[in-house]
Design a protein around this motif. Sequence first.
Motif, PDB file in Angstrom:
ATOM      1  N   THR A  93      26.053  22.610 -28.946  1.00 24.13           N
ATOM      2  CA  THR A  93      25.606  23.503 -29.164  1.00 24.13           C
ATOM      3  C   THR A  93      26.408  24.759 -28.402  1.00 24.13           C
ATOM      4  OG1 THR A  93      24.439  23.546 -27.177  1.00 24.13           O
ATOM      5  CG2 THR A  93      23.129  22.867 -28.851  1.00 24.13           C
ATOM      6  N   HIS A  94      27.815  24.469 -28.129  1.00 21.07           N
ATOM      7  CA  HIS A  94      28.587  25.446 -27.345  1.00 21.07           C
ATOM      8  C   HIS A  94      28.772  26.449 -28.250  1.00 21.07           C
ATOM      9  CE1 HIS A  94      31.475  26.830 -24.511  1.00 21.07           C
ATOM     10  NE2 HIS A  94      30.993  25.804 -23.704  1.00 21.07           N
ATOM     11  N   LEU A  95      29.133  27.930 -27.587  1.00 24.20           N
ATOM     12  CA  LEU A  95      29.468  28.925 -28.250  1.00 24.20           C
ATOM     13  C   LEU A  95      30.900  28.951 -28.798  1.00 24.20           C
ATOM     14  CD1 LEU A  95      27.866  31.334 -25.626  1.00 24.20           C
ATOM     15  CD2 LEU A  95      26.799  30.575 -27.867  1.00 24.20           C
ATOM     16  N   PRO A 144      30.575  34.867 -30.533  1.00 17.53           N
ATOM     17  CA  PRO A 144      29.425  34.457 -29.674  1.00 17.53           C
ATOM     18  C   PRO A 144      29.589  35.050 -28.464  1.00 17.53           C
ATOM     19  CG  PRO A 144      30.608  32.677 -30.262  1.00 17.53           C
ATOM     20  CD  PRO A 144      31.297  33.812 -30.967  1.00 17.53           C
ATOM     21  N   TRP A 188      22.195  24.102 -39.866  1.00 19.39           N
ATOM     22  CA  TRP A 188      20.943  23.851 -40.596  1.00 19.39           C
ATOM     23  C   TRP A 188      19.841  24.612 -40.010  1.00 19.39           C
ATOM     24  CZ3 TRP A 188      22.085  18.104 -41.409  1.00 19.39           C
ATOM     25  CH2 TRP A 188      23.087  17.712 -42.484  1.00 19.39           C
ATOM     26  N   THR A 198      20.873  23.791 -23.404  1.00 14.43           N
ATOM     27  CA  THR A 198      21.527  22.383 -22.987  1.00 14.43           C
ATOM     28  C   THR A 198      22.117  22.725 -21.567  1.00 14.43           C
ATOM     29  OG1 THR A 198      23.150  23.479 -24.412  1.00 14.43           O
ATOM     30  CG2 THR A 198      21.891  21.550 -25.285  1.00 14.43           C
ATOM     31  N   GLN A 199      22.559  24.042 -21.526  1.00 16.50           N
ATOM     32  CA  GLN A 199      23.207  24.192 -19.825  1.00 16.50           C
ATOM     33  C   GLN A 199      22.275  24.098 -19.098  1.00 16.50           C
ATOM     34  OE1 GLN A 199      26.476  24.081 -20.357  1.00 16.50           O
ATOM     35  NE2 GLN A 199      26.967  25.817 -19.463  1.00 16.50           N
ATOM     36  N   GLU A 205      19.485  22.076 -18.956  1.00 13.50           N
ATOM     37  CA  GLU A 205      19.187  20.838 -18.473  1.00 13.50           C
ATOM     38  C   GLU A 205      20.263  20.276 -17.582  1.00 13.50           C
ATOM     39  OE1 GLU A 205      17.690  17.394 -21.529  1.00 13.50           O
ATOM     40  OE2 GLU A 205      17.175  19.417 -21.676  1.00 13.50           O
ATOM     41  N   ILE A 206      21.597  20.595 -17.898  1.00 12.65           N
ATOM     42  CA  ILE A 206      22.810  20.188 -17.044  1.00 12.65           C
ATOM     43  C   ILE A 206      22.329  20.623 -15.660  1.00 12.65           C
ATOM     44  CG2 ILE A 206      25.411  20.271 -16.477  1.00 12.65           C
ATOM     45  CD1 ILE A 206      25.580  20.347 -19.755  1.00 12.65           C
ATOM     46  N   VAL A 263      21.649  30.508 -31.491  1.00 13.40           N
ATOM     47  CA  VAL A 263      22.981  29.762 -30.968  1.00 13.40           C
ATOM     48  C   VAL A 263      23.024  29.986 -29.586  1.00 13.40           C
ATOM     49  CG1 VAL A 263      25.350  30.015 -30.841  1.00 13.40           C
ATOM     50  CG2 VAL A 263      24.099  29.898 -33.236  1.00 13.40           C
ATOM     51  N   LEU A 298      24.027  14.574 -21.912  1.00 16.55           N
ATOM     52  CA  LEU A 298      23.752  15.980 -21.641  1.00 16.55           C
ATOM     53  C   LEU A 298      24.890  16.871 -21.926  1.00 16.55           C
ATOM     54  CD1 LEU A 298      21.836  15.872 -18.198  1.00 16.55           C
ATOM     55  CD2 LEU A 298      21.096  16.593 -20.508  1.00 16.55           C
ATOM     56  N   TYR A 299      26.381  16.509 -21.366  1.00 14.68           N
ATOM     57  CA  TYR A 299      27.180  17.350 -21.507  1.00 14.68           C
ATOM     58  C   TYR A 299      27.588  17.212 -23.154  1.00 14.68           C
ATOM     59  CZ  TYR A 299      27.841  18.416 -16.659  1.00 14.68           C
ATOM     60  OH  TYR A 299      27.693  18.860 -15.540  1.00 14.68           O
ATOM     61  N   HIS A 323      25.495  17.051 -25.677  1.00 14.56           N
ATOM     62  CA  HIS A 323      24.659  17.933 -26.348  1.00 14.56           C
ATOM     63  C   HIS A 323      25.109  19.458 -25.992  1.00 14.56           C
ATOM     64  CE1 HIS A 323      21.431  14.660 -25.890  1.00 14.56           C
ATOM     65  NE2 HIS A 323      21.934  14.665 -27.142  1.00 14.56           N
ATOM     66  N   SER A 324      25.702  19.699 -24.840  1.00  9.15           N
ATOM     67  CA  SER A 324      26.007  21.138 -24.493  1.00  9.15           C
ATOM     68  C   SER A 324      27.103  21.495 -25.469  1.00  9.15           C
ATOM     69  CB  SER A 324      26.196  21.337 -23.015  1.00  9.15           C
ATOM     70  OG  SER A 324      26.645  22.394 -22.796  1.00  9.15           O
ATOM     71  N   LEU A 364      33.318  19.976 -21.758  1.00 10.42           N
ATOM     72  CA  LEU A 364      33.039  21.405 -22.207  1.00 10.42           C
ATOM     73  C   LEU A 364      34.262  22.282 -21.811  1.00 10.42           C
ATOM     74  CD1 LEU A 364      29.475  21.916 -20.730  1.00 10.42           C
ATOM     75  CD2 LEU A 364      30.079  21.343 -23.051  1.00 10.42           C
ATOM     76  N   LYS A 415      30.990  27.819 -41.198  1.00  6.85           N
ATOM     77  CA  LYS A 415      31.023  28.121 -39.802  1.00  6.85           C
ATOM     78  C   LYS A 415      31.208  26.866 -39.160  1.00  6.85           C
ATOM     79  CE  LYS A 415      27.699  31.643 -39.360  1.00  6.85           C
ATOM     80  NZ  LYS A 415      26.204  31.940 -39.095  1.00  6.85           N
ATOM     81  N   SER A 418      22.097  22.528 -35.065  1.00  4.12           N
ATOM     82  CA  SER A 418      22.830  23.841 -34.690  1.00  4.12           C
ATOM     83  C   SER A 418      24.300  23.699 -34.946  1.00  4.12           C
ATOM     84  CB  SER A 418      22.631  24.265 -33.254  1.00  4.12           C
ATOM     85  OG  SER A 418      23.325  23.453 -32.477  1.00  4.12           O
ATOM     86  N   TRP A 471      12.547  20.601 -25.250  1.00  2.00           N
ATOM     87  CA  TRP A 471      13.940  20.497 -24.691  1.00  2.00           C
ATOM     88  C   TRP A 471      13.831  19.788 -23.359  1.00  2.00           C
ATOM     89  CZ3 TRP A 471      17.938  21.766 -27.938  1.00  2.00           C
ATOM     90  CH2 TRP A 471      17.594  22.179 -28.706  1.00  2.00           C
ATOM     91  N   CYS A 499      20.503  19.078 -31.940  1.00  2.98           N
ATOM     92  CA  CYS A 499      21.980  19.450 -31.772  1.00  2.98           C
ATOM     93  C   CYS A 499      22.532  19.440 -32.882  1.00  2.98           C
ATOM     94  CB  CYS A 499      22.328  18.865 -30.699  1.00  2.98           C
ATOM     95  SG  CYS A 499      21.755  19.140 -28.934  1.00  2.98           S
ATOM     96  N   ASN A 542      26.868  28.514 -44.515  1.00  2.00           N
ATOM     97  CA  ASN A 542      26.836  27.658 -43.333  1.00  2.00           C
ATOM     98  C   ASN A 542      27.930  26.631 -43.250  1.00  2.00           C
ATOM     99  OD1 ASN A 542      24.461  28.714 -42.449  1.00  2.00           O
ATOM    100  ND2 ASN A 542      23.044  27.312 -43.060  1.00  2.00           N
ATOM    101  N   LYS A 555      16.284  15.305 -29.342  1.00  6.15           N
ATOM    102  CA  LYS A 555      17.306  16.437 -29.122  1.00  6.15           C
ATOM    103  C   LYS A 555      18.615  16.489 -29.878  1.00  6.15           C
ATOM    104  CE  LYS A 555      19.066  18.504 -24.904  1.00  6.15           C
ATOM    105  NZ  LYS A 555      19.501  17.991 -23.621  1.00  6.15           N
ATOM    106  N   ARG A 560      20.208  27.864 -27.814  1.00 11.40           N
ATOM    107  CA  ARG A 560      20.122  26.687 -27.619  1.00 11.40           C
ATOM    108  C   ARG A 560      21.328  26.299 -26.711  1.00 11.40           C
ATOM    109  NH1 ARG A 560      20.754  26.525 -33.434  1.00 11.40           N
ATOM    110  NH2 ARG A 560      18.988  26.140 -34.525  1.00 11.40           N
ATOM    111  N   HIS A 561      22.232  26.739 -26.670  1.00 13.35           N
ATOM    112  CA  HIS A 561      23.412  26.504 -25.571  1.00 13.35           C
ATOM    113  C   HIS A 561      22.773  26.894 -24.232  1.00 13.35           C
ATOM    114  CE1 HIS A 561      27.092  26.188 -23.957  1.00 13.35           C
ATOM    115  NE2 HIS A 561      27.322  27.437 -23.259  1.00 13.35           N
TER     116      HIS A 561
END
Lengths: 340, 753
Positions: free
Chosen positions: A139-141, B11, A186, B41-42, B44-45, B34, A132-133, A135-136, A101, A205, A182, A281, A179, A202, A175, B37-38
């Motif tokens: 979905t990150h910003l 965002p 979709w 996941t965070q 969960e970490i 958005v 886990l990371y 997935h994060s 990340l 983006k 996002s 989740w 992910c 879409n 999950k 969801r973020h």
Amino acid sequence: MGSQKKKSEKKKDFLKPKLKVGKTKPKATSYTELGFKAKAIGIPEQSITKTHTSRDKFNHYVSLARHHSHTTRREALAYLQSHIPEEVDSSLFTSISPLILDPTPTVRAAVLSLVHAIPTSSFAPHVHLISLYIHSAMTHLAPDIRADSSKFLLFALKAEDADIPMQVVTRSWEKTLHCFGSLLGWDLATTTGPGDTVPAANWNKVGNATNLDRITNASQHLDALSLFLRLGLSENLTPEMQAQRQVPLYHADTSKHLIPRNTSAPYARLNLFADDKGRRWTTISSTEDIGARYQILKGILPGILAGLDSGRRQGGEIGRKCKHLIDFLDKTKIETEKLQ
Amino acid sequence: MPKRRRAALLPSNIALLQNLIRRDPGSYKEEFLVQYRHYATQKEILATNPSGFHDTEAFLDQIGFIAQVCTCYPSETKEYPEDLADLLKAHHSVLPVELREKIVQSLVLLRNRGIISSERLIQVIFPLLTTTNSKTFRKDIYTTLVRILKNANRNTKAPKLNRTVQTLLFTLLESTDGPAAAPDGLWAAKLARELWRRSIWDDPRTVEIMKQAALHGNTKVAIAGVSFFLGVDREREKAERKKRGLADDDDSSNASSDDENDDKPQIAGIKHRMGINKKTGKRARKLEAAMRSLKKKEKGASLPTQLNFSAIHLLHDPQGFAERLFSQTLSRSSGNKFTLEQRIQILNLVSRLIGVHKLSVLGLYSYLLKYLTPKQRNVTQFMAATAQASHDLVPPDVLSPVIRKIADEFVSDGVAAEVAAAGLNTIREILTRNPLAIEADLLQDLTAYKGSKSKSVMMAARSLIGLYREVAPDMLSRKDRGKIASMEMSAAAAAGEVKKLRFGVENVVEGIPGLELLEKWRKEQGLDKDDEDAVPKDAEDDDDAWDIDVSDSEDSDSGWIDMESDVEYNVSDEEDDADGNTDAGEDLSDDDSDKEQEAEVNQPTKRVKTEDALQTLMATKILTPADFQKLDELRTKAGLDKILHGGKAASATTHEDTVDATSLLGPKSGKADKAERLAAVMEGRQDRQFGPKKGKKDSQPHSTTNKEKARKKNFIMMIHKRDVQGKSKKSLRDKQKVLRAHVERQKKSKKKH
């Protein structure tokens, strides 16, 4: 009077001391005593004899992977890559996995090359943490982190040790699919009718600003998605399973009844220690066989298909990939429904 | 697609997004998802590796953001509150401090928005109170809990929530009790006490919680429970008075009285300024506001006091409580885990319980025997407890050894005067409550100290005599009985009805004391002559009758008693009463002044007459406040007349009164020693400033001084003035003079520093 005394004191300063024969020389007023008496001198944390082992140095660089300066982080990762020991312990993974990340692209690239260099056998117990990371990241910003997430996922799915992709698929099937939703923009939560079209905006983006980037990113995401779906939905893809099937002594489905090898938590799917079951989740849904996985996929399939359809209409590389994936999904649908 | 502002699409700009979502939740759903969801996941970490979580700040923002907009997307975020609760429950010890605080804040916000109930919130955060290691976090949770309960009970009581929390407190106390009792229960006691103090909780269940705490196995918790019963009601009263902005009787709360004093000059000052300055709307409004606040305060002061039962009165099964408290904490079998001070505190509570509820815990008196020696540390406290623990239903043979012991140890020739005074005062306090606990011989021995040289001893012995003159004059020696008591005794003997104190017989009040006086007064005034006439008149003056006539009472407050009044004659009649003459008026005045004597009305005719008087007035008339005022007046008159003749009324102590340990020592004689004088001086110096006020004045906000003005004055304006011009034209001698003076001043100022 006081002033008299003061005067005489003042005068004394300017008098030259008389030196006498046989007497020691008087000490200057500014003289500092330098000698000392001590039974022992303790110098904390300064061992002269200590040598820095390669292990210590490695650990030092592991800690530097969390440094605030991104150049230091990158250099630390480069060092780690060139000095990977035989046995990699968990501290390495816990410190490098958050760097998936990382806001700096070069650091992320360094992490990617580092994980490629680590022997996959030591990688297996930490798949859950890393996923886990991933997935994060999906979905990150920040869009560029999101764009890079597929690279890590692809790495995990393509790993040599067949256990690693299977862990990803079985333990986080639902999950990961969400992910992807996002990631590709979709809407998977609400089921759309077959005739509806997902707005083309879409696709804009996905990925970075430039057109070329966008296309490469999107195609990478689609690659990851297709590999993920193929792994999850086709029977005979893992080489290990194939190998086991070829052994004639056992029953064909023996592998299903064996304890999974090489995993850190073989029974995690049973979710024995979670407090609250049935949360989307947080639970690791039990997706041990294709049937279960398909059931989960079925709920969000219209959303995926609609997204792929709009991608197909874009044409080009993306369109081709989308089309392949649609074909695959259709085939799976027919096959699975035939089975049931 | 609608046009959107560019920044909203970033965002990371959570604040703007929040604003936009508030206005139009539907359009920004995707952006919200958005973020959500973020966050998921965070989270969960974080749940997997809480100590290695590094991206705290962004996560904090997201938590706050989602909590704020949660109401816009209820179906998407229905798991959110539980997620937060789980995080807090599982990882509160390892989470970063600010994250922990933020989660609690968000949960409170969710409760305010009505997404989770108060009960749920309390269930989540209450267990953390005892499990967390962090002091600040504990304090946070504690204040949050108090605030939640305060808000819930603001307008009307919230019985459901209160019961939930009370159950939590009960279980906390119960679970931590036992052989290895933990001090966690202290939080339960603290919370209950705080809520009681603020009058948020005032029900018997709270008292039960504190009862449980007082019987807790842990010393700290037990003492917290005990001190609740001893001190919390006074605290509550004080808090209430402060809330109403009333001036306090106690010295300790000067703050409220200061506020009061501040107000009047403020208004006076504003009025003064209005008179001098130009009249503007702003100033007029200021005055109005000040007047309004003053009026409000006055209104608050005149509000009727809320009826509150004290904690001790609300106890369920006080006998069982007192017995358990005594056997668990004080008796020898419990071991000595309490210090002497703590034991005194517990003893104080037990004795208070016994006194208030008239319990019988007979083991206590023999327990006290051990401590009643002059050498015992804090013996006055033990003596006060002994006095509090005695009431008229304690068997005299249990109490008399205690009195015997006090008399032997404290009241003898070999001890210091103040010891003897303390002993005598204690005995008097006990005997006021239970006069049967002493034999006549011992009493006469003790009263012999009335001739002591020490003033305090003499006064203590006299008060004992005064007490028995009223209660049982026959137990005193002949000389000590006094005129009135001996006359009454002989009258009783002549009538053949010798009054004797008996165990277990209680005085019963049959009517309003002094009602006969009122009736008589009314007759004299001619108010009751004709009932038919009186009724319409009353109806006319109905409003007047209910109000107390101020001018009338002021007249009678002059302090002088009209010696020609009928009451005076009646009292003089009383002395003739020894002959057996009966007079209705006399018997009335007799009745009111002495409750004890009311029981010994010795003639049947008298009783009939009294009852008649009561019947006539009580049956025919509704007493107005003005009537009661008159009644009070008449009673004091009659009482005063009695005092003139030497009968000193014993202070009407009830079994519920507390005994102050310091009062047992009697009045202080002689000069104050140095320490006391110093203490008095220091008390006087409080809130006063000494020393130069120069620096202090500067620090206060004030307008420019003349000096400052002169210093800052424009140079050009000054340059042609004589002050400046003259300086250069001065003669050498003058210059030198000025210089010398300056040097001198400098030296002086240096010496000062």
